[in-house]
Design a protein around this motif. Structure first.
Motif, mmCIF file in Angstrom:
data_model
loop_
_atom_site.group_PDB
_atom_site.id
_atom_site.type_symbol
_atom_site.label_atom_id
_atom_site.label_comp_id
_atom_site.label_asym_id
_atom_site.label_seq_id
_atom_site.Cartn_x
_atom_site.Cartn_y
_atom_site.Cartn_z
ATOM 1 N N THR A 52 5.434 -1.451 -9.025
ATOM 2 C CA THR A 52 4.183 -1.168 -8.312
ATOM 3 C C THR A 52 3.442 -2.475 -8.018
ATOM 4 O OG1 THR A 52 4.017 1.030 -9.247
ATOM 5 C CG2 THR A 52 1.965 0.059 -8.482
ATOM 6 N N ASP A 164 5.522 4.040 -2.783
ATOM 7 C CA ASP A 164 5.590 3.958 -4.241
ATOM 8 C C ASP A 164 5.898 5.336 -4.823
ATOM 9 O OD1 ASP A 164 5.495 3.209 -6.862
ATOM 10 O OD2 ASP A 164 3.434 2.470 -6.830
ATOM 11 N N GLU A 165 7.156 5.589 -5.125
ATOM 12 C CA GLU A 165 7.617 6.879 -5.662
ATOM 13 C C GLU A 165 7.023 8.057 -4.887
ATOM 14 O OE1 GLU A 165 8.174 7.254 -9.853
ATOM 15 O OE2 GLU A 165 7.278 5.293 -10.170
#
Ligand SMILES: Nc1ncnc2c1ncn2[C@@H]1O[C@H](COP(=O)(O)OP(=O)(O)OP(=O)(O)O)[C@@H](O)[C@H]1O
Ligand SMILES: [Mg+2]
Length: 267
Positions: A52, A164-165
């Motif tokens: 991240t 991000d995911e």
């Protein structure tokens, strides 16, 4: 073609107040990485390895301690319309309907109402939600919300999609459908994608390159070219791809690489 580059990028977060004398730990250590339009780069690594943090540097939310991040040789100094972000939680505006959520970045750029509406309807169609523009956010399923989030990211025609995911909170079946969808949308957009995931399977199915991030401090442990996505785009099923010997050996290789790092840390 556009290029997003990390050159010698290291990151330490600023120390907490009152602890200014202790040097904060190094989170990322001299990262060199380039991502071009048309590439789909997936970053994988265990929790806390700095994934991240890496993405936040690319968005411009965080500044590097050392090194530079550039888009087409211009330094990244903050967030910009050329780099759109999608998070794990959809982060949509609940007081706006689906169409107005998608059109929001265009409103910020003072695009006329009619044009905004047209572009939002085009994007709704692209993400398979034609006709759902008037729906309130709470009337959409989790997968639909993520699609609205992705459509909103595409609204400003970004050069890079930073994810991000984005599928992390979805159930397995929806996630698998959304992987195919994401790949389709990326291909049509012509953008470069940087996606973070915990799933080796997702990395192998979507990526044109998989980057393995090692922890403490975050370093690039591997940069591997992958080509299962072209099969998926051509209509092969995920099941067919996953049963191929090449897929299996790459899956084993990546599992070993991620676990090897974990074991070395524990030793
Ligand atoms: N804003 C912050 N301030 C201080 N330290 C931070 C901050 N954000 C992250 N860290 C630290 O940096 C390291 C890397 O965190 P990061 O969130 O980038 O990891 P990650 O790989 O995304 O993990 P996960 O897979 O759990 O999401 C961790 O040790 C974390 O505690
Ligand atoms: Mg993370």
């Amino acid at each position: 073609m556009s290029i997003l580059s990390f050159r010698g990028v290291s990151l330490r977060y600023p120390p907490n107040q009152g602890r200014t004398k202790t040097l904060a730990p190094l989170v990322l250590d001299r990262i060199n990485l380039s991502l071009a339009s048309g590439e789909f780069v997936v970053v994988i690594g265990r929790s806390g390895s700095g994934k991240t943090s890496l993405l936040n540097l690319a968005t411009g939310f965080t500044a590097p301690t050392e090194g530079t991040i550039t888009v087409d040789d211009l330094p990244v100094t903050g967030p910009g319309v050329d780099r759109a972000v999608v998070f794990q939680d959809d982060a949509l505006y609940p007081w706006l309907n689906a169409r107005d959520n998608i059109a929001f970045p265009l409103k910020l750029r003072h695009i006329a109402t009619q044009q905004r509406r047209e572009r939002a309807d085009e994007l709704l169609e692209l993400v398979g939600l034609a006709g759902a523009g008037d729906r309130r956010i709470w009337e959409l399923s989790g997968g639909m919300r993520q699609r609205v989030g992705i459509a909103r990211a595409l609204a400003s025609s970004p050069r890079f999609l930073l994810l991000d995911e984005p599928l992390g909170a979805l159930d397995a079946l929806t996630r698998s459908r959304m992987q195919g969808f994401l790949l389709d949308v990326w291909k049509k957009s012509g953008a470069g994608a940087l996606l973070i995931t915990h799933s080796i399977e997702e990395a192998l199915l979507l990526a044109t390159r998989v980057i393995v991030l090692e922890a403490d401090p975050g370093r690039l442990a591997a940069d591997i070219h992958v080509d299962f996505a072209s099969g998926l785009l051509a209509g092969e099923s995920p099941g067919q791809i996953k049963s191929s010997p090449l897929y299996k050996s790459m899956h084993d290789g990546l599992t070993g690489l991620i676990n090897r790092n974990a074991k070395e840390d524990a030793a």
